[in-house]
Design a protein around this motif. Sequence first.
Motif, PDB file in Angstrom:
ATOM      1  N   TYR A  54      44.697  89.109  27.409  1.00 43.12           N
ATOM      2  CA  TYR A  54      45.396  88.794  28.656  1.00 43.12           C
ATOM      3  C   TYR A  54      46.911  88.922  28.479  1.00 43.12           C
ATOM      4  O   TYR A  54      47.595  89.452  29.347  1.00 43.12           O
ATOM      5  N   THR A  55      47.418  88.443  27.353  1.00 45.33           N
ATOM      6  CA  THR A  55      48.856  88.552  27.095  1.00 45.33           C
ATOM      7  C   THR A  55      49.274  90.013  27.027  1.00 45.33           C
ATOM      8  O   THR A  55      50.290  90.408  27.612  1.00 45.33           O
ATOM      9  N   ILE A  56      48.492  90.834  26.344  1.00 39.68           N
ATOM     10  CA  ILE A  56      48.788  92.268  26.267  1.00 39.68           C
ATOM     11  C   ILE A  56      48.710  92.893  27.652  1.00 39.68           C
ATOM     12  O   ILE A  56      49.548  93.731  28.019  1.00 39.68           O
ATOM     13  N   GLY A  57      47.724  92.491  28.453  1.00 40.87           N
ATOM     14  CA  GLY A  57      47.607  93.001  29.821  1.00 40.87           C
ATOM     15  C   GLY A  57      48.803  92.649  30.674  1.00 40.87           C
ATOM     16  O   GLY A  57      49.307  93.480  31.437  1.00 40.87           O
ATOM     17  N   SER A  62      53.834  94.250  33.278  1.00 40.59           N
ATOM     18  CA  SER A  62      55.262  94.062  33.556  1.00 40.59           C
ATOM     19  C   SER A  62      56.073  95.291  33.171  1.00 40.59           C
ATOM     20  O   SER A  62      57.110  95.566  33.784  1.00 40.59           O
ATOM     21  N   ILE A  63      55.604  96.039  32.177  1.00 42.70           N
ATOM     22  CA  ILE A  63      56.306  97.277  31.810  1.00 42.70           C
ATOM     23  C   ILE A  63      56.087  98.346  32.877  1.00 42.70           C
ATOM     24  O   ILE A  63      57.001  99.091  33.224  1.00 42.70           O
ATOM     25  N   LEU A  77      64.969  85.991  38.977  1.00 46.36           N
ATOM     26  CA  LEU A  77      63.736  85.265  39.287  1.00 46.36           C
ATOM     27  C   LEU A  77      62.502  86.122  39.021  1.00 46.36           C
ATOM     28  O   LEU A  77      61.478  85.612  38.560  1.00 46.36           O
ATOM     29  N   TYR A  78      62.575  87.417  39.313  1.00 48.97           N
ATOM     30  CA  TYR A  78      61.451  88.306  39.058  1.00 48.97           C
ATOM     31  C   TYR A  78      61.175  88.404  37.549  1.00 48.97           C
ATOM     32  O   TYR A  78      60.026  88.345  37.120  1.00 48.97           O
ATOM     33  N   GLN A  79      62.227  88.551  36.759  1.00 49.01           N
ATOM     34  CA  GLN A  79      62.041  88.627  35.313  1.00 49.01           C
ATOM     35  C   GLN A  79      61.540  87.303  34.737  1.00 49.01           C
ATOM     36  O   GLN A  79      60.737  87.293  33.802  1.00 49.01           O
ATOM     37  N   PHE A  83      58.099  86.739  32.665  1.00 52.41           N
ATOM     38  CA  PHE A  83      58.055  86.008  31.400  1.00 52.41           C
ATOM     39  C   PHE A  83      56.991  84.914  31.442  1.00 52.41           C
ATOM     40  O   PHE A  83      56.216  84.761  30.493  1.00 52.41           O
ATOM     41  N   LEU A  84      56.942  84.169  32.539  1.00 47.52           N
ATOM     42  CA  LEU A  84      55.932  83.121  32.666  1.00 47.52           C
ATOM     43  C   LEU A  84      54.527  83.701  32.691  1.00 47.52           C
ATOM     44  O   LEU A  84      53.593  83.112  32.133  1.00 47.52           O
ATOM     45  N   ALA A  85      54.359  84.855  33.323  1.00 46.89           N
ATOM     46  CA  ALA A  85      53.039  85.493  33.349  1.00 46.89           C
ATOM     47  C   ALA A  85      52.626  85.928  31.946  1.00 46.89           C
ATOM     48  O   ALA A  85      51.454  85.810  31.576  1.00 46.89           O
ATOM     49  N   ILE A  86      53.565  86.406  31.165  1.00 40.73           N
ATOM     50  CA  ILE A  86      53.253  86.873  29.814  1.00 40.73           C
ATOM     51  C   ILE A  86      52.882  85.707  28.898  1.00 40.73           C
ATOM     52  O   ILE A  86      51.937  85.797  28.117  1.00 40.73           O
ATOM     53  N   VAL A  87      53.598  84.586  28.982  1.00 38.97           N
ATOM     54  CA  VAL A  87      53.336  83.464  28.076  1.00 38.97           C
ATOM     55  C   VAL A  87      52.294  82.492  28.625  1.00 38.97           C
ATOM     56  O   VAL A  87      51.907  81.555  27.926  1.00 38.97           O
TER      57      VAL A  87
END
Length: 126
Positions: A54-57, A62-63, A77-79, A83-87
């Motif tokens: 999930y983290t890789i996804g 985001s890329i 705010l978007y970034q 970041f919150l979605a990744i962690v």
Amino acid sequence: MAVDPDDEALSWGDESDPSHAAAPSADAVEADGTASGSLALVAYGIFAGLYLLYTIGWVLASIRNPIPVGGILPVILYQFGEFLAIVSPALWAASVAVFTRHKRPATRVVWLLIGALVLIPWPFIA
């Protein structure tokens, strides 16, 4: 029930002696919960691998998605949201480990399953 010679070595002294130690019984081994502990450990490993995917996804999603341009505050705010979605998978797993520390393993597995359903990286899948 036959007594295992290895178990006999774990008992000593007369039964009336206060220092008597009895050999472990088969009931004590089953009541230990080693089978359920092993299943829980396998489940934790599966969820750890799933959360890593999930983290890789989320990183790949985001890329792939460009940052919308519209001012400095929306970009920040978007970034921060990316970041919150990744962690979020790591934060969910850590919070489940902390808050269900004294609960049954089944409760922890249920919370990990809820997180696996909530944290699906839909932008990457779509």
